[in-house]
Design a protein around this motif. Sequence first.
Motif, PDB file in Angstrom:
ATOM      1  N   UNK A 197       0.791  -1.221   0.000  1.00 31.42           N
ATOM      2  CA  UNK A 197       0.000   0.000   0.000  1.00 31.42           C
ATOM      3  C   UNK A 197       0.830   1.281   0.000  1.00 31.42           C
ATOM      4  N   UNK A 198       2.171   1.176  -0.001  1.00 35.64           N
ATOM      5  CA  UNK A 198       2.958   2.418  -0.016  1.00 35.64           C
ATOM      6  C   UNK A 198       4.096   2.419  -1.029  1.00 35.64           C
ATOM      7  N   UNK A 199       4.426   1.262  -1.636  1.00 33.69           N
ATOM      8  CA  UNK A 199       5.572   1.231  -2.541  1.00 33.69           C
ATOM      9  C   UNK A 199       5.352   2.104  -3.768  1.00 33.69           C
ATOM     10  N   UNK A 200       4.108   2.134  -4.281  1.00 33.68           N
ATOM     11  CA  UNK A 200       3.856   2.955  -5.468  1.00 33.68           C
ATOM     12  C   UNK A 200       4.144   4.423  -5.180  1.00 33.68           C
ATOM     13  N   UNK A 201       3.708   4.905  -4.008  1.00 34.67           N
ATOM     14  CA  UNK A 201       3.981   6.306  -3.654  1.00 34.67           C
ATOM     15  C   UNK A 201       5.460   6.507  -3.335  1.00 34.67           C
ATOM     16  N   UNK A 202       6.093   5.505  -2.733  1.00 34.23           N
ATOM     17  CA  UNK A 202       7.523   5.589  -2.427  1.00 34.23           C
ATOM     18  C   UNK A 202       8.330   5.770  -3.712  1.00 34.23           C
ATOM     19  N   UNK A 235      -5.819  -5.265  -6.148  1.00 39.38           N
ATOM     20  CA  UNK A 235      -4.485  -4.916  -6.641  1.00 39.38           C
ATOM     21  C   UNK A 235      -4.429  -3.518  -7.228  1.00 39.38           C
ATOM     22  N   UNK A 236      -5.525  -3.079  -7.836  1.00 37.81           N
ATOM     23  CA  UNK A 236      -5.521  -1.766  -8.467  1.00 37.81           C
ATOM     24  C   UNK A 236      -5.630  -0.617  -7.480  1.00 37.81           C
ATOM     25  N   UNK A 237      -6.497  -0.772  -6.469  1.00 38.19           N
ATOM     26  CA  UNK A 237      -6.675   0.310  -5.500  1.00 38.19           C
ATOM     27  C   UNK A 237      -5.427   0.527  -4.657  1.00 38.19           C
ATOM     28  N   UNK A 238      -4.650  -0.533  -4.439  1.00 31.09           N
ATOM     29  CA  UNK A 238      -3.409  -0.373  -3.679  1.00 31.09           C
ATOM     30  C   UNK A 238      -2.440   0.561  -4.391  1.00 31.09           C
ATOM     31  N   UNK A 297      -3.348  -9.735 -10.840  1.00 30.05           N
ATOM     32  CA  UNK A 297      -2.230  -8.931 -10.336  1.00 30.05           C
ATOM     33  C   UNK A 297      -1.560  -8.155 -11.459  1.00 30.05           C
ATOM     34  N   UNK A 298      -1.672  -8.651 -12.687  1.00 32.39           N
ATOM     35  CA  UNK A 298      -1.098  -7.990 -13.852  1.00 32.39           C
ATOM     36  C   UNK A 298      -2.092  -7.020 -14.499  1.00 32.39           C
ATOM     37  N   UNK A 299      -3.336  -7.469 -14.667  1.00 39.17           N
ATOM     38  CA  UNK A 299      -4.337  -6.676 -15.382  1.00 39.17           C
ATOM     39  C   UNK A 299      -4.700  -5.413 -14.603  1.00 39.17           C
ATOM     40  N   UNK A 300      -4.813  -5.529 -13.271  1.00 35.16           N
ATOM     41  CA  UNK A 300      -5.226  -4.368 -12.471  1.00 35.16           C
ATOM     42  C   UNK A 300      -4.278  -3.178 -12.644  1.00 35.16           C
ATOM     43  N   UNK A 331       4.039   0.832 -14.101  1.00 39.69           N
ATOM     44  CA  UNK A 331       4.721  -0.145 -14.961  1.00 39.69           C
ATOM     45  C   UNK A 331       5.523  -1.141 -14.113  1.00 39.69           C
ATOM     46  N   UNK A 332       6.140  -0.656 -13.021  1.00 38.64           N
ATOM     47  CA  UNK A 332       6.870  -1.563 -12.125  1.00 38.64           C
ATOM     48  C   UNK A 332       5.935  -2.649 -11.610  1.00 38.64           C
ATOM     49  N   UNK A 333       4.745  -2.253 -11.193  1.00 34.49           N
ATOM     50  CA  UNK A 333       3.781  -3.222 -10.677  1.00 34.49           C
ATOM     51  C   UNK A 333       3.205  -4.083 -11.799  1.00 34.49           C
ATOM     52  N   UNK A 334       3.121  -3.524 -12.990  1.00 41.36           N
ATOM     53  CA  UNK A 334       2.639  -4.314 -14.123  1.00 41.36           C
ATOM     54  C   UNK A 334       3.620  -5.437 -14.455  1.00 41.36           C
TER      55      UNK A 334
END
Length: 426
Positions: free
Chosen positions: A33-38, A241-244, A366-369, A51-54
């Motif tokens: 819940x925080x890596x994307x913002x980090x 996965x998307x809301x995170x 986990x990929x599509x979201x 893209x990293x999460x994709x």
Amino acid sequence: MQSKEYWFGLPKHLIWGFVAIAIFMAGDGFEMAFLSKHITDMGFTPAQSAVVFTMYGLAAALAAWASGVVAELITPQKAMTIGFVLWIVMHALFMSLGLGLRNYPLMLLFYGIRGLAYPLFIYSFMLMLVQVLPRQHLAAATGWFWAMYSIGIGVVGSYLPSLTIPVFGETGTLWFAIAWVASGGLLAFFSLRHVPVDRSRVNLPLRDKMTELSRAATILFTNRDIFYACLIRIINTLSLFGFAIVMPLLFVDRLGFTISEWLQIWAVFFFVTIFTNIFWGITGEYIGWIRQVRWFGCLGMAVSSLTFYYLPVYAGHNFLVALIPAVMLGIFVAAFVPMTAVFPTLEPHHKGAAVSIYNLSAGMSNFVAPAIASALLPFFDIVGVVWAYTGLYIFAGVLTLIINVPQPKRVRQQAEARKEEAQQRA
């Protein structure tokens, strides 16, 4: 017999395996819940973060697809061991050479490869459940599986970082995850090594093993209901996965919540799923798996996804109001739990391949979201992503009208079991 071997559907002889799943996924979920913002705080764009999460999700999808058959061919215990060792190695490289050097290509590489690890660990355990438990107990047991998953990735994985980040920082919290994953992996190794799993395919010739592995793809085309079930399962956890990824941008950057407040909201969502996973796992046996998925899973998630966006936007920085959609999401996302039992029921002669397709579906989610998020964010902002997820939940509800699952209600199952016993006595 059931009361001695099961506790509200939990198989007592596998209890430490369930605990291992919770501990492992706690470590895996620290960053969720925080890596994307980090990453964006380090100077990268929201699209680059997505893209990293994709890439991570793509690797997770591939590993999830293969894990069922791989575990069947080498035993679930060995597959779980490979998964947790791979996680630790790749996470250390991601932290030191990716984030540590702010090297975007290495972030993509090591985080992507790490995506192979957790599906191999948890879905190999799921195959173990399919192999050793009777069908009438499988849905309830998988409810416990997802409850442990929620305790790990959601409750501990979200709430504990809200306490450690103010003390150790985001980087220290990410390093701390290794201790949890290692503990879960070692617990699984020592507690499950003597479980009598199906070893009938372990000694197959390599050619036969490749044939069985390929079946994990071909049944998508030879079994129409498996294909529809695959689409439903992909859609199941899109919001999770998307809301995170997108909601921290809304709650923290626009509505004024602190990162700790957001993590606590996300932890409440997962805390609710601990109980709802167990509840829906048992309830689905009575009201019907697909009926439950249609009305409570698909429709419930469509409403909850919209509420998660519009209610906080309307109420502003109000922590208690923000908890309402989190609770709703936790109630209805778990209604999809019986899908775990649906797949091997649709392909009873190739359970490993069927579980692989289920795992592929979970990994593809986990990929599509994040893929949907990264594609829509630049053009339609967060609200566009939310509406896309909502539309797909409605589409999944339509698919449940087409799929044919031979699953009677538990009352009818019990009647049939009594009839078989009477025939055997006669």
